[in-house]
Structures are given as structure tokens and as C-alpha cells.
Scaffold this active site. Sequence first.
Site, mmCIF file in Angstrom:
data_model
loop_
_atom_site.group_PDB
_atom_site.id
_atom_site.type_symbol
_atom_site.label_atom_id
_atom_site.label_comp_id
_atom_site.label_asym_id
_atom_site.label_seq_id
_atom_site.Cartn_x
_atom_site.Cartn_y
_atom_site.Cartn_z
ATOM 1 N N GLU A 154 -124.413 61.292 28.059
ATOM 2 C CA GLU A 154 -123.320 61.307 28.939
ATOM 3 C C GLU A 154 -123.034 62.330 30.224
ATOM 4 O O GLU A 154 -122.315 62.604 29.728
ATOM 5 C CB GLU A 154 -122.229 60.276 27.263
ATOM 6 C CG GLU A 154 -122.107 59.536 27.131
ATOM 7 C CD GLU A 154 -120.950 58.854 26.235
ATOM 8 O OE1 GLU A 154 -119.732 59.893 26.161
ATOM 9 O OE2 GLU A 154 -121.129 57.869 25.884
ATOM 10 N N GLU A 313 -124.647 51.639 22.740
ATOM 11 C CA GLU A 313 -123.688 51.861 21.995
ATOM 12 C C GLU A 313 -122.437 51.218 21.885
ATOM 13 O O GLU A 313 -122.033 51.253 23.302
ATOM 14 C CB GLU A 313 -123.031 53.593 22.053
ATOM 15 C CG GLU A 313 -124.306 54.720 21.987
ATOM 16 C CD GLU A 313 -123.626 56.706 21.912
ATOM 17 O OE1 GLU A 313 -122.677 56.160 21.739
ATOM 18 O OE2 GLU A 313 -123.869 57.258 22.785
HETATM 19 C C1 GLA Z 1 -120.261 58.626 23.000
HETATM 20 C C2 GLA Z 1 -121.212 59.860 22.498
HETATM 21 C C3 GLA Z 1 -121.598 59.497 21.114
HETATM 22 C C4 GLA Z 1 -120.755 59.165 20.359
HETATM 23 C C5 GLA Z 1 -119.872 58.091 20.672
HETATM 24 C C6 GLA Z 1 -118.812 57.903 19.708
HETATM 25 O O1 GLA Z 1 -120.256 57.880 23.503
HETATM 26 O O2 GLA Z 1 -122.155 59.973 23.621
HETATM 27 O O3 GLA Z 1 -122.899 61.035 20.688
HETATM 28 O O4 GLA Z 1 -119.457 60.513 20.061
HETATM 29 O O5 GLA Z 1 -119.429 59.023 21.591
HETATM 30 O O6 GLA Z 1 -117.698 57.096 19.481
#
Ligand code: GLA
Length: 681
Positions: A154, A313
Site C-alpha cells: 500500500e 486483501e
Molecule cells: C491494509 C494493510 C494490511 C492491514 C489491513 C487492515 O490493507 O495492507 O497490512 O493493515 O489494512 O485492514
Amino acid sequence: MKQYLTSCQHFLHGADYNPDQWLQYPEVLEEDIQFMKKAHCNVMSVGIFSWSFLEPEEGLYSFTFLDQVIDRLTANGIYIVLATPSGARPRWLAEKYPEVLRVGADGHKQQYSMRHNHCFTSPVYREKVRNINRRIAERYKDQKNIILWHISNEYGGECHCELCQQAFRDWLRGKYCDDLCKLNEAWWTGFWSHTVTDWQQIHSPNQTGESNDVLPGLFLDWKEFVTYQTTSFMREEIAAVREFTPDIPVTTNFMGPYQHLDYNYMRNYVDVISWDCYPSWHSERGDVVEAQSTAFAHDLHRGFRHQPFLLMESTPSNTNWLEICKLKRPGMHKLSSIQAIAHGSDSVQYFQWRKGRGGMEKFHGAVIDHNGKAEGRVFEDVREVGILLEKIDEIAGSHTNAQVAVVYDYRNRWAIEDAAGFQNLDKKYKRTCINHYKEFWKRGVNVDVINLDNDLSSYEILVIPMLYSISEKQIGKIEAYVAAGGTVIATYITGYVNETDLCYRGGFPGGALKDVFGLTADEIDSLNPSDRNAVSFQGRQYEVVDYCELITPVTAQPLAFYCEDFYKGKAAVLRNQYKQGKAYYIGCRDSGEFLDAFYDDVIKDSAIRHYELPYGVTIHTRESEEYEYLFVENYTTKSVEVHIEEAVRDLENNEELSGNTNVTIEGYGVRIFARLLRQGI
Ligand code: GLA
Ligand code: ZN
């Protein structure tokens, strides 16, 4: 090209896996692997935040734990998405080389903290990241189960340190061909006597210096630079791993319509698009609205490369950083997972596999909870999705055909949200794009969410909501698209400024758009929150809020008229025949019902296939060589009947349905059908 599937050819089902947090509990790895199999998981993303385990001291590497994890996953037939660990740096690195820490817009240097907060310019950070990436790639280059690189995590944020200031100036010199006159013109620095006379005078926008709105050109260039610099950092990371693994594709996890980076630029440097999706299911705004926004974001990611993407995710139960952390209601896990597949994802992956005992994410949803068991409601939900993905595996790699495109442009978002005028509290750019998008969603029409860099020729309808900032080149593209027979739909505040926020001369919309739409948008009235106007359209009145543009038709035919105020009777919505195509202009924001009636006409007038569906129900499709796959999704709690004309096969129950049948979709239910298009080759 399903490049990332060459080694596995299947839907991926898995999670972020952090065994590095469990090194004191050696039994956990084996247990987890058994649980993964039970959950029908076939992939794990590992190493995302592992740097301090892999390089506990500068230059001292230790791969014991990762070797073991990769070996055990491989031995058990589980694919690996291997991360570069730059998303969080070890303490020693920050202490020894403070330049890697970010400086905020207020000029303060951060202390070692959090993650994702390093300077993307720092030569030291770049070098250290290159080194660790090379080490990891070299060590695991022959591991056959590694199917994808997960580059960092991210990417986001910005740094205002001196190194970044200098890089910004150098980048500007390149952009403006070393010519300060060009920069002064682009930024309109004559305003308040802000002429730049030396490149060294330039500084990033900040609270005590040049603020965002005084010189919007500076702000827009800074945002563009931040994307450029982040991407250049990412490209160095990628180059380091490609040295050893030229055949393993790379991705980085994006964050949807996240407004601080232009993913339309970054997308060019990764092989596979992936993203992290955290909707607020069961919130007060309602699941149907949430489903439409989430669908929009999925279509945005698919639109980046017009190929399947990965859901990197999502949460199996709740998301611990939302204001209210609701559980997914029964059915919602399957429905929301299949929603991603319906919109072109080739995976369902979770954050996270197992809840850590400590840290700020210990209450974030995970497949394995603190009870340490592979059972219970959440686990069964995950297992159900795993089993279903296996049943529908033939869909993996198939494509989406969309005849409609809605433009969502990150740069336009920066420009419009920063512009002083209209309504300063919230101009609702993203919401407006979704409001137009949802009219297609409701009718089961596939949509690509794109920017104007794409080839437009395959779209029957192109929607450009609030496209305030548009370059001359983009205007030319829209003109050519409509001239050749396309249908374009624009709204209020479209075509006001160019790419550096300079207003178009000669009135709005700028340049050739006046001919395309056959009108001039002369003034815009902003309404108080409690003000209402209305438009009359086909004998009915529809409520209008927020904005009313005062339009003079030239060749366009008015379709709707204002009902109130001093502009009562003036045209509010118009249609123009331009060469072979049509151009609609909607001069006001309605509270929902007008768009419904308007798009009903536009879609019926087109050759686009659409459905009449109950509220909260939608159909999306993917196509392979032989089949069209239909996903029928119900975001309400009530069971509904949907009419299916063609003969189809229900993939979950392996049941043939003859044509012209009504199928039942339970509350929060989803059904997946295959329709034969052509016999196999
Ligand atoms: C983000 C991060 C993860 C985690 C999630 C929690 O997407 O990439 O490492 O922290 O949020 O929702
Ligand atoms: Zn910096």
C-alpha cells in the site's frame, strides 16, 4: 494475458500470512498449514513486514524462518505471493540513517514509528531496499511455488524533506523544459505577484508556505510529482527482484479510489493489478449503496489494465479500523467475495490468516481467531468460499466485456477538490461518479471505470461526470469519439480548466466541447444545503440539489427545464447530435430520481443488453472462449426471483436450467450461471 496464472491456472484463495509474529510458537506453522488445507486455501502472501527478521542488523541476513515457511508451504502445494519488505523498516535503519524518515508538510521530521512512512527519494532508503530485495530474490529465485511478487505494501503518503524538495525542482525543470516562463504561465503566478524567478524558490505546498489553493498549478504538479516519485521508487524495487526472477510477475496492492496517488500512472509498471478492499457492510448507508461503491472500485481496478485483477486483501469478518466494526451477516462473506470475482478478480484473499496476539490489528478479522481453531462461523464462511472457488474454477482468467465506460480521474479529483469555488465543503466528485455508475449497476450492465488515456472506440456510452480538468488532447479524444458515433454524457462543471487548472478561454465547456455538446455553460449557481430546485422532464418534476448551471443551447435540444428561481424555464439537460454521435449534458445535480429516468431512456435507446431487476439486485458477467458467466447478486435481506431467458448451467449446484426460468436468489445470496456461447475448440 493471464501472465500470473501461467504457473497455477486457478483462482487463488488465501491470505496475508505473518508467521514471523509466531516464531516463539513453533507448532503454529504446521497447524496453520493443516488449517489452510481445511479452508481450501491455495495461496499465502508472506514477508510483507518481515525486514527486521530477515536483516536484524545492517548487512546481517537471516533467512531461517522464511526458508522454513516457503519450504512447508511448497511441500503442501500452497502457492506463495512473496513480498518485498519495504512497507516497514527496521529500527536500526531509521536510527543509523535518519534521512529515511519522512518529513511532514509542517517541516517536522517523524520519529521511528508506524509503517509506510519513509522518504521515497532518500538514496539510502533506496539502496537498502534494493539490497534486501536482491537478497530475497536471489535466495528464492528457484522456488517453483512463488507465483507473484507483492512489491511493498500500500504505497502512499508524501515526504517534504530537502531531498524531496530538490527532486521536485528537478522534476519540474524536466516537465517545463528548463523554462521558468512556461512554469509561471502554467501556474498563473502573476496572481498576487507570485512570479518564480529561480527554481530554488520552489517549495512543496504546505500550511506555512504556498498553500494548495493559491497556486493550484503548484499543488497539481506536486501531486503528480508524488505519484512519479513513488513510482520511481517502486520501479527500483521491481528492477531489483527482476534481476533474479525475470519470469515472476509483480504486483503492488492498490487502495481503490485512494486520492493521493494516480494509479493510472503506476499501473503501467506492474504486471498484475491487485487491491485491498474494505467496504463498510451493514453500515447506516445500507448494503446496496455499499455494493455499488465496491463494484465501482472493482471495475476501476479491472479497468487499469483491462485484464483480471486480484483481490489481495479483504476481511473474513470485521475490519478493526472502521468507526463501527460490524460483523458480516450470514451470506455476506460469500456474496462480497463473489462480487469481486464477478467484476473480474481472479482471487479472494484476506487480511489476515491468523490474528496476532498483540499490536493494533489483534481484533481485525482473520480466518483463524484467538481460539486457535479451524472451526466456527467465520472459518466455515471462508471454507465455503474456498469450496465454491474450486467449483467455478473454469471462470479464472476469463474477461469482462463492457460497452460502457465511466471516467474517474485521479488528477481531476485533485483539481476539482482543491478548486476554490462552487461548494467548498464537499464537491462530491467521487460520489457523483458512483451515482452515474450505479444506474448501469442497477440494470445489470458491465462498466469499465477508466481515465481518458484509454482507447474509447469500443464503448457505446462514455460518461464523464464533473470532468472539471481536461487537457486539450483529451478534448480532442472526446470529440473524435463522438464524431465517430459514440454517445457521451457529461454533467455540470465539465471542461472548465486544463491540466494545470487554467480556465479555458472563450467560455465553458472548453474548446471543441462547446460544439460537441452544442451549448455554452455560462454560469453556475450553488444551492444551500436546504435549497431545492426541480427540473421538468417528460411531464414529471424531479428534485434538484447542490448545483444548477445556466446554459445557453446553440445546436443542442433541451430535454429538461428548471422549474424554480430566476432561471425557471431555462434548459437544464440537453442533447446534441454531433456528427455521427450524441452528446448529453446534465447541468444540475438531482437527488437520484432524475438520473434513473434519464438513463432508462439512454440505455433503452442503445443496443446495450440490460435487465429489469428488483431493488438491490444486479447481474455482472465475464466471458471465456466458450461461455458467458452470469453472477446474480442480491444485496437485500429478502429473497427475490430473477428471470433468466437463456438456458444456463448453475455452477455451484451443477444443474442445467432451461431457458425462460425464474431463479430464486436468497437474501444476501448469489448464484453463478454459465451460458454456452460457442462450442469448444
Ligand atoms: C491494509 C494493510 C494490511 C492491514 C489491513 C487492515 O490493507 O495492507 O497490512 O493493515 O489494512 O485492514
Ligand atoms: Zn523525502
